[in-house]
Design a protein around this motif. Structure first.
Motif, short mmCIF file in Angstrom:
data_model
loop_
_atom_site.label_atom_id
_atom_site.label_comp_id
_atom_site.label_asym_id
_atom_site.label_seq_id
_atom_site.Cartn_x
_atom_site.Cartn_y
_atom_site.Cartn_z
N VAL A 42 0.89 5.35 0.61
CA VAL A 42 0.18 6.54 1.09
C VAL A 42 0.82 7.70 0.34
N PRO A 59 -8.87 6.39 -1.66
CA PRO A 59 -8.29 5.15 -2.21
C PRO A 59 -8.15 5.26 -3.72
N SER A 60 -7.09 4.69 -4.24
CA SER A 60 -6.82 4.76 -5.67
C SER A 60 -6.11 3.49 -6.11
N SER A 61 -6.13 3.22 -7.40
CA SER A 61 -5.38 2.08 -7.93
C SER A 61 -3.92 2.49 -8.07
N SER A 62 -3.05 1.49 -8.16
CA SER A 62 -1.63 1.75 -8.41
C SER A 62 -1.17 0.85 -9.55
N LYS A 68 -2.24 -1.22 -3.78
CA LYS A 68 -3.14 -0.09 -4.00
C LYS A 68 -2.55 1.17 -3.39
N ALA A 69 -3.20 2.29 -3.66
CA ALA A 69 -2.73 3.58 -3.15
C ALA A 69 -3.82 4.27 -2.35
N TYR A 70 -3.39 5.10 -1.43
CA TYR A 70 -4.28 6.01 -0.72
C TYR A 70 -3.74 7.41 -0.91
N ARG A 71 -4.49 8.27 -1.62
CA ARG A 71 -4.07 9.64 -1.83
C ARG A 71 -4.45 10.46 -0.58
N ARG A 99 -14.12 7.92 -6.92
CA ARG A 99 -13.45 8.30 -5.67
C ARG A 99 -12.72 9.64 -5.81
N SER A 114 0.87 -1.18 0.00
CA SER A 114 0.00 0.00 0.00
C SER A 114 0.90 1.22 0.00
N ILE A 153 -8.92 11.43 2.42
CA ILE A 153 -8.06 10.28 2.10
C ILE A 153 -8.81 9.51 1.02
#
Length: 332
Positions: free
Chosen positions: A180, A209-212, A230-233, A198, A178, A207
């Motif tokens: 951040v 959530p996003s794909s990576s 996955k990513a969290y912006r 999102r 993951s 915060i």
């Protein structure tokens, strides 16, 4: 003699690429191309919210960007890609974020460039000739075969360092990551409908959530790698941290893993990897050029699961590698 490099796209990465190229005396580009006017782009280069004011006088005038007395040709590319053959360009660094397919990247070759370096992950391995990362596999560069080169993403560069070292020393069965990650221009400043639902909420207040695409890019380098993530912006301007949770093939200890990172940071990955021994927050790594900065106190082990956390300034470290790889490619 240094090869002739053109910067195509003068956004967040293009501008930091130029700052690093000039600051580190890597190269002075033959030209800069974008779709906006010279004065606005010069102002954005001179004063940057994340990296402050440039130390030399910057002037934007018709057809030129003048930085500390260096005259760099400016080409407006709103209507067409410049004629690279007429300009005798060796390498185009495409910083538009749009050349992720072979069709889009190939245009630069068709317009006469010898080679193109993409500042982002290609959609598939068929969309580039190679994914080359400094410290990972740059020595596999083949000048005859590699005309379209992807440098993947900032997250890929950060993760690849950890994957390389853990894989070579302890093996990897599979894993999850993951990241951040600071917000980017693909998001919105206020709530509004966006293509990705999102992303419809304000980037500086949520915060998200996003794909990576980093997992796919890692598999371009190690096709047997079993990792996804996955990513969290989050509401920071720049500076990100990724956590990898890996099931290793060989047993290891936290001490062994951290000593491995310490050793590599001083040796084989000097300048690409760094380590932090004390407890820090993200401001510590803003403006740091290392691809991956492992936070040693956060290394954990539970059974077969190894957890490693690594920081990266998603803009500055990526632009640093891009500038270094560009200089490498035209000097080979």
């Amino acid at each position: 003699m240094m090869g002739r490099i053109a910067i195509f796209g003068f956004g967040r990465i293009g501008r930091q690429l130029l700052r690093i190229a000039l600051k580190e005396n890597l190269f002075v580009p033959l030209s800069i191309s974008d779709i906006k006017d010279e004065n606005t782009l010069a102002a954005l280069f001179e004063v940057d919210t994340n990296y402050k004011r440039w130390h030399e006088k910057v002037i934007g005038q018709e057809g030129f960007m003048i930085i500390g007395g260096r005259e760099i040709q400016y080409i407006n590319s709103s209507k067409e890609v410049p004629n690279w053959k007429a300009l005798d360009v060796d390498l185009v660094v495409d910083c538009t974020g749009r050349a992720f397919t072979r069709t889009a990247a190939q245009v630069h070759l068709e317009r006469g460039a010898n080679r193109v370096l993409i500042s982002g992950p290609s959609k598939s391995l068929d969309d580039c000739d190679a994914v080359l990362l400094k410290g990972i596999n740059l020595d596999s560069f083949d000048p005859d075969k590699h005309k379209i080169i992807s440098m993947a993403s900032c997250t890929t560069n950060a993760l690849a360092v950890v994957v390389k070292l853990v894989k070579e020393n302890f093996g990897i069965k599979y894993g999850l990551f993951s990241t951040v990650h600071s917000y980017t221009n693909s998001q919105s400043l206020t709530d509004q409908p966006m293509k990705d639902r999102r992303d419809s909420w304000a980037a500086a207040e949520n915060i998200i959530p996003s794909s990576s695409r980093a997992a796919r890019a890692l598999k371009f380098i190690w096709n047997d790698l079993r990792i996804t993530g996955k990513a969290y912006r989050v509401p920071t301007r720049t500076g990100s941290i990724a956590e990898l949770n890996l099931v290793t093939e060989k047993s290891c200890t936290v001490q062994q893993v951290n000593d491995m990172f310490r050793s590599a940071a001083k040796g084989e990955l000097l300048g690409v990897l760094d380590v932090l021994e004390d407890g820090w927050a993200s401001s510590r790594i803003v403006g740091d050029s290392h691809s991956s900065i492992v936070d040693l106190p956060l290394t954990q082990l539970e059974g077969e699961i190894l957890s490693v956390a690594t920081w990266y300034d998603n803009e500055w470290c990526y632009a640093s590698r891009l500038a270094e790889v560009a200089a490498f490619l035209v000097n080979k």
